[in-house]
Design a protein around this motif. Sequence first.
Motif, PDB file in Angstrom:
ATOM      1  N   LEU A 104     -53.991  26.163  53.188  1.00 44.94           N
ATOM      2  CA  LEU A 104     -54.649  27.348  52.624  1.00 44.94           C
ATOM      3  C   LEU A 104     -55.832  27.787  53.465  1.00 44.94           C
ATOM      4  CD1 LEU A 104     -55.259  26.778  48.808  1.00 44.94           C
ATOM      5  CD2 LEU A 104     -54.079  28.679  49.874  1.00 44.94           C
ATOM      6  N   LEU A 105     -56.541  26.785  53.970  1.00 43.17           N
ATOM      7  CA  LEU A 105     -57.741  27.070  54.738  1.00 43.17           C
ATOM      8  C   LEU A 105     -57.458  27.829  56.021  1.00 43.17           C
ATOM      9  CD1 LEU A 105     -60.141  24.017  54.797  1.00 43.17           C
ATOM     10  CD2 LEU A 105     -60.695  26.364  54.285  1.00 43.17           C
ATOM     11  N   ASN A 106     -56.245  27.683  56.547  1.00 42.04           N
ATOM     12  CA  ASN A 106     -55.930  28.338  57.818  1.00 42.04           C
ATOM     13  C   ASN A 106     -55.106  29.599  57.657  1.00 42.04           C
ATOM     14  OD1 ASN A 106     -57.249  26.296  59.108  1.00 42.04           O
ATOM     15  ND2 ASN A 106     -55.419  25.076  59.430  1.00 42.04           N
ATOM     16  N   GLY A 111     -49.920  35.440  52.989  1.00 44.52           N
ATOM     17  CA  GLY A 111     -49.496  34.040  52.844  1.00 44.52           C
ATOM     18  C   GLY A 111     -50.507  33.243  52.029  1.00 44.52           C
ATOM     19  N   HIS A 112     -51.792  33.502  52.280  1.00 42.91           N
ATOM     20  CA  HIS A 112     -52.852  32.785  51.579  1.00 42.91           C
ATOM     21  C   HIS A 112     -52.804  33.077  50.077  1.00 42.91           C
ATOM     22  CE1 HIS A 112     -57.021  32.459  50.016  1.00 42.91           C
ATOM     23  NE2 HIS A 112     -56.977  31.314  50.673  1.00 42.91           N
ATOM     24  N   THR A 113     -52.636  34.340  49.735  1.00 42.84           N
ATOM     25  CA  THR A 113     -52.674  34.754  48.323  1.00 42.84           C
ATOM     26  C   THR A 113     -51.548  34.063  47.549  1.00 42.84           C
ATOM     27  OG1 THR A 113     -53.190  36.881  49.319  1.00 42.84           O
ATOM     28  CG2 THR A 113     -52.968  36.834  46.912  1.00 42.84           C
ATOM     29  N   LEU A 115     -49.847  31.246  48.219  1.00 42.19           N
ATOM     30  CA  LEU A 115     -50.050  29.805  48.074  1.00 42.19           C
ATOM     31  C   LEU A 115     -51.206  29.507  47.118  1.00 42.19           C
ATOM     32  CD1 LEU A 115     -48.544  27.518  49.467  1.00 42.19           C
ATOM     33  CD2 LEU A 115     -50.294  27.461  51.222  1.00 42.19           C
ATOM     34  N   ARG A 116     -52.272  30.272  47.245  1.00 45.34           N
ATOM     35  CA  ARG A 116     -53.466  30.007  46.442  1.00 45.34           C
ATOM     36  C   ARG A 116     -53.172  30.226  44.951  1.00 45.34           C
ATOM     37  NH1 ARG A 116     -59.660  29.520  47.376  1.00 45.34           N
ATOM     38  NH2 ARG A 116     -60.353  29.866  45.272  1.00 45.34           N
ATOM     39  N   MET A 117     -52.373  31.287  44.659  1.00 45.97           N
ATOM     40  CA  MET A 117     -52.044  31.563  43.259  1.00 45.97           C
ATOM     41  C   MET A 117     -51.277  30.395  42.642  1.00 45.97           C
ATOM     42  SD  MET A 117     -51.137  35.563  43.195  1.00 45.97           S
ATOM     43  CE  MET A 117     -50.157  35.491  41.703  1.00 45.97           C
ATOM     44  N   HIS A 266     -69.406  12.748  50.188  1.00 41.27           N
ATOM     45  CA  HIS A 266     -70.667  12.985  50.905  1.00 41.27           C
ATOM     46  C   HIS A 266     -71.740  13.554  49.981  1.00 41.27           C
ATOM     47  CE1 HIS A 266     -68.645  11.784  54.379  1.00 41.27           C
ATOM     48  NE2 HIS A 266     -68.166  12.941  54.785  1.00 41.27           N
ATOM     49  N   THR A 267     -71.345  14.457  49.090  1.00 38.75           N
ATOM     50  CA  THR A 267     -72.370  15.030  48.193  1.00 38.75           C
ATOM     51  C   THR A 267     -72.911  13.958  47.258  1.00 38.75           C
ATOM     52  OG1 THR A 267     -71.086  17.059  48.239  1.00 38.75           O
ATOM     53  CG2 THR A 267     -72.895  16.992  46.678  1.00 38.75           C
ATOM     54  N   THR A 268     -72.039  13.041  46.833  1.00 41.34           N
ATOM     55  CA  THR A 268     -72.532  11.968  45.959  1.00 41.34           C
ATOM     56  C   THR A 268     -73.569  11.137  46.708  1.00 41.34           C
ATOM     57  OG1 THR A 268     -70.302  11.880  45.015  1.00 41.34           O
ATOM     58  CG2 THR A 268     -71.803  10.103  44.401  1.00 41.34           C
ATOM     59  N   GLY A 365     -65.962  34.323  48.991  1.00 40.23           N
ATOM     60  CA  GLY A 365     -64.837  35.151  49.443  1.00 40.23           C
ATOM     61  C   GLY A 365     -63.491  34.497  49.145  1.00 40.23           C
ATOM     62  N   ILE A 366     -62.464  34.879  49.884  1.00 42.09           N
ATOM     63  CA  ILE A 366     -61.111  34.446  49.514  1.00 42.09           C
ATOM     64  C   ILE A 366     -60.884  32.947  49.699  1.00 42.09           C
ATOM     65  CG2 ILE A 366     -60.038  36.717  49.939  1.00 42.09           C
ATOM     66  CD1 ILE A 366     -58.711  35.360  52.447  1.00 42.09           C
ATOM     67  N   HIS A 367     -61.670  32.305  50.567  1.00 38.23           N
ATOM     68  CA  HIS A 367     -61.490  30.861  50.770  1.00 38.23           C
ATOM     69  C   HIS A 367     -62.454  30.034  49.923  1.00 38.23           C
ATOM     70  CE1 HIS A 367     -58.526  31.236  53.953  1.00 38.23           C
ATOM     71  NE2 HIS A 367     -59.261  32.206  54.474  1.00 38.23           N
ATOM     72  N   CYS A 369     -64.123  27.593  47.635  1.00 41.13           N
ATOM     73  CA  CYS A 369     -63.545  26.278  47.310  1.00 41.13           C
ATOM     74  C   CYS A 369     -62.795  26.287  45.977  1.00 41.13           C
ATOM     75  CB  CYS A 369     -64.659  25.240  47.257  1.00 41.13           C
ATOM     76  SG  CYS A 369     -64.023  23.621  46.825  1.00 41.13           S
ATOM     77  N   ILE A 370     -61.528  25.985  46.068  1.00 36.48           N
ATOM     78  CA  ILE A 370     -60.668  25.950  44.875  1.00 36.48           C
ATOM     79  C   ILE A 370     -61.057  24.777  43.981  1.00 36.48           C
ATOM     80  CG2 ILE A 370     -58.702  24.452  45.462  1.00 36.48           C
ATOM     81  CD1 ILE A 370     -56.858  26.772  45.007  1.00 36.48           C
ATOM     82  N   GLY A 371     -61.636  23.742  44.597  1.00 27.91           N
ATOM     83  CA  GLY A 371     -61.975  22.525  43.852  1.00 27.91           C
ATOM     84  C   GLY A 371     -63.396  22.518  43.316  1.00 27.91           C
ATOM     85  N   GLU A 378     -67.128  16.073  38.715  1.00 32.27           N
ATOM     86  CA  GLU A 378     -67.188  14.730  39.308  1.00 32.27           C
ATOM     87  C   GLU A 378     -68.628  14.348  39.630  1.00 32.27           C
ATOM     88  OE1 GLU A 378     -62.837  14.268  41.465  1.00 32.27           O
ATOM     89  OE2 GLU A 378     -64.415  15.224  42.605  1.00 32.27           O
ATOM     90  N   LEU A 379     -69.377  15.306  40.181  1.00 27.50           N
ATOM     91  CA  LEU A 379     -70.763  15.013  40.574  1.00 27.50           C
ATOM     92  C   LEU A 379     -71.661  14.843  39.354  1.00 27.50           C
ATOM     93  CD1 LEU A 379     -70.886  17.529  43.550  1.00 27.50           C
ATOM     94  CD2 LEU A 379     -71.010  15.043  43.756  1.00 27.50           C
ATOM     95  N   GLN A 380     -71.466  15.710  38.347  1.00 31.55           N
ATOM     96  CA  GLN A 380     -72.285  15.592  37.128  1.00 31.55           C
ATOM     97  C   GLN A 380     -72.087  14.218  36.504  1.00 31.55           C
ATOM     98  OE1 GLN A 380     -70.932  18.934  34.793  1.00 31.55           O
ATOM     99  NE2 GLN A 380     -71.773  20.405  36.239  1.00 31.55           N
TER     100      GLN A 380
END
Length: 418
Positions: A104-106, A111-113, A115-117, A266-268, A365-367, A369-371, A378-380
Amino acid sequence: MAAIVQLKPITGVPAASSASANPRDPAFFQNPYAFYDARHANKPTFFWEEYGHWCCAGFKEVSALLRDKRFGREILHVATREELGMPEPKPHTAAFDLTEKYSLLNLEPPGHTRLRMLVNRAFVSRHVEQLRPRIVKLANEMIDGFEGEDSVDIIKAFAAPIPAIVIAEMIGLPAESAPQLLAWSNRMVAMYMYGVSHETELDANQASADFMDYLRAIIAERRKQPREDLLTHMLTSDQGGERLTDEEVMSTAILLLNAGHEATVHTTGNGVKSILESGIDPVTLFSSEEQTAATVEECLRFDAPLHMFTRYALSDLEFDGIQMRKGDVIGLLLGAANRDPARFANANAFDPFRTDGANVSFGAGIHFCIGAPLARIELQVAFSELFRRLPKLRIAEAPRYNDVYHFHGLEKLMVSWK
Ligand code: HEM
């Protein structure tokens, strides 16, 4: 990601617009913020000599560029290799390149739309919110595992396993496979390092081939015996009569596994470090759901896990006063944008009580982060359970960041709590 490089050298850049910092120099990657401060004080859109391309450090410019349709993650849909002077793909990275091909990132629309949907539904807030009790249980199991020790590396014992297990289970892979998935993923993300060696390329390629073999076998099982998991969903979902190919499913599963844990780990680590170094009483940081969410946002802003993403200019264009040619690369410095004094009051201060904390750590924008909704939960959970169970937590050894500039995370974070 690894594939985005400046192809045609950019020349004639005025000295006043360029800056130098070696991404492999420990003094730099241990603390890139002094370099960012200097860019904010001078020209926030500058030519980074070592990378050989333009970069943006300003919050306004980074946010605008992420949404600017004149830029893209892909370039070969608007230009040929010959036109760009792009070398042919390297045979010894064929397996790695295949995992990236349908990432998706590339991709760019359409094509992106498409897969992302297909994947997006699994990641919307109300869906991932149902995972919260499982994440609380996992966090507590990890803490039970080290509570009897005197000190522990929080990255290995706590930060790394949780997101890996969560995303593996979501996709439909057994929790026991998480250490193996982590190992493959770590070897693959080494490809995003500045100045990758031939050995690293070979190793990342082998990891990609093994990862795909493993997924191929599981995909074959799911075709015979569908389950209630994301893998089955991707294999069976229909988009206007069209289904995803096995290769697309593999690319997406690998991206989700890699993206789904690396930045969260890494954020944790970075967040625990920021909280402990700030000296603020953790009780005040997790006193309510709202404050817990604000603390997580500040950890994301203050010490972002991903410092640079890149875009291609899709045509000859002008951005923030610079002339770019089609195919030129520009780096978006998320970690720098989050410390822009023009956007944040006391930008270099860790302040979980600030009200201006909205940042670009998850992109835009369109990319975007889906997560992000999953990562936030997870971080909370990770921070609040850790500091609830171990209120006397403290840093036991000076922490060090990994030698991968744009994946800004700690090699190890030794803590004790007695
Ligand atoms: C703190 C944790 C995370 C951070 C900081 C983060 C950051 C980002 C950023 C900055 C992007 C956009 C890159 C670009 O514009 O070029 C992105 C995209 C993405 N992230 Fe995350 N991420 C995190 C966690 C996750 C998780 C948990 C998942 C999945 C479970 C995930 C899956 C993805 C995917 C699939 C994309 C590509 C989206 C697209 O291109 O449409 N990320 N992430």
